[in-house]
Design an enzyme around this catalytic site. Structure first.
Site, PDB file in Angstrom:
ATOM      1  N   LYS A 100     -15.427  -0.210   4.940  1.00 39.98           N
ATOM      2  CA  LYS A 100     -14.507  -0.325   6.075  1.00 39.98           C
ATOM      3  C   LYS A 100     -15.151  -1.056   7.251  1.00 39.98           C
ATOM      4  CE  LYS A 100     -10.760   1.908   4.630  1.00 39.98           C
ATOM      5  NZ  LYS A 100      -9.433   1.266   4.505  1.00 39.98           N
ATOM      6  N   SER A 111       2.434   8.208   2.554  1.00 40.41           N
ATOM      7  CA  SER A 111       1.510   7.098   2.786  1.00 40.41           C
ATOM      8  C   SER A 111       1.600   6.570   4.213  1.00 40.41           C
ATOM      9  CB  SER A 111       1.823   5.935   1.835  1.00 40.41           C
ATOM     10  OG  SER A 111       1.660   6.298   0.491  1.00 40.41           O
ATOM     11  N   TYR A 125     -17.769  10.555   3.640  1.00 37.91           N
ATOM     12  CA  TYR A 125     -17.020   9.292   3.563  1.00 37.91           C
ATOM     13  C   TYR A 125     -17.780   8.264   2.733  1.00 37.91           C
ATOM     14  CZ  TYR A 125     -13.500   5.941   5.130  1.00 37.91           C
ATOM     15  OH  TYR A 125     -12.467   5.041   5.182  1.00 37.91           O
ATOM     16  N   LYS A 156      -3.333  13.597   5.733  1.00 38.01           N
ATOM     17  CA  LYS A 156      -3.281  14.142   4.384  1.00 38.01           C
ATOM     18  C   LYS A 156      -2.457  13.230   3.481  1.00 38.01           C
ATOM     19  CE  LYS A 156      -3.943  18.947   5.777  1.00 38.01           C
ATOM     20  NZ  LYS A 156      -3.421  20.330   5.752  1.00 38.01           N
ATOM     21  N   GLY A 201       0.765  -1.233   0.000  1.00 41.10           N
ATOM     22  CA  GLY A 201       0.000   0.000   0.000  1.00 41.10           C
ATOM     23  C   GLY A 201       0.799   1.289   0.000  1.00 41.10           C
TER      24      GLY A 201
END
Length: 257
Positions: free
Chosen positions: A165, A22, A158, A195, A16
């Site tokens: 999720k 990240s 969202y 962010k 990921g």
């Protein structure tokens, strides 16, 4: 306290990383700083240049493509791990995706195809990784995935990722129950908003960041280093009696959110 040897000898897979901002990179950096070896994946050739320098910095012995929507790519990653290491001690799953139109619209309006894609990449891929990890975690291990507060409470904008999720968090609990007898622990990590490139896809994200900072008891945002430190602890032997949790790293936002 110097944690540099807490993960010495352990080997993990981090899926990921998109860039140096990240969450997955913050975790990989912490794993490496604590003494672990980490295998790193990148999404595709377009993403590769943004991740390759980070993999070199982390001294990753394996740097492999992994698009979970492409047939066989995930399996190839685990085959390479088995050949190189013969085992796996921990895994970090930090990938999520929903088509833009479905993500930006109401849940009630989401398309069937968009919902299925979001569930496949964001949730079912974690199940696939757990299945592939199981035979490599001969002496136990730890599986981590990234969630968010929108899994348990409605967070404006969202949208579709909330139900997705929520499914991921439930999956983590079932995996913890099923794999616990083998010493494999599973957690869903719930960071506050950060962010990152992935978060930028959420509509009005700057407003969400501002509200989180105002409402959180510590009145601050968390960092990828904050998340990385918690994850490094959880995959260490110090946390061997902890499993099946939703672990908040959100400056306390969840108690007032």
């Amino acid at each position: 306290m110097n944690p540099s040897n807490f993960l010495a000898g352990k080997k993990g897979l981090v899926v990921g990383i998109a860039n140096a901002q990240s969450i997955a990179y913050g975790c990989a950096r912490a794993f490496r700083d604590w003494g672990a070896e980490v295998a790193i994946t990148y999404l595709n050739e377009k993403a590769k240049p943004h991740v390759e320098s980070l993999a070199k910095e982390l001294e990753a012995p394996l740097f492999l493509p992994c698009d979970v929507s492409q047939e066989g790519e995930l399996e190839s990653v685990f085959a390479a791990i088995e050949q190189k290491w013969g085992k796996l001690d921990f895994l970090l799953h930090s990938i999520a995706f929903a088509p833009r139109d479905d993500l930006h619209g109401r849940v009630v309006d989401c398309s069937r195809d968009g919902f299925l894609v979001a569930m496949d990449i964001s949730c079912h891929s974690f199940i696939r990784m757990a299945k592939l990890s199981e035979p490599l975690m001969k002496d136990g291990g730890c599986l981590l995935t990234m969630s968010y507060f929108g899994a348990e409470r409605v967070v404006e904008n969202y949208n579709l990722m909330g139900p997705v999720k929520a499914a991921l968090e439930s999956t983590s609990r079932y995996l913890a129950a099923e794999l616990g007898a083998k010493g494999i622990r599973v957690h869903a990590i719930s960071p506050g908003p950060l962010k990152t490139r992935a978060a930028s896809g959420i509509a009005h994200f700057d407003e969400l960041i501002e509200k989180a900072t105002e409402r959180a008891p510590q009145h601050q945002l968390v960092t990828i280093e904050d998340v990385g430190g918690i994850c490094a602890y959880l995959v260490s032997d110090m946390a061997k009696a902890i499993t099946g949790n939703r672990v908040y790293v959100d400056a306390g936002y969840h108690i007032v959110g």
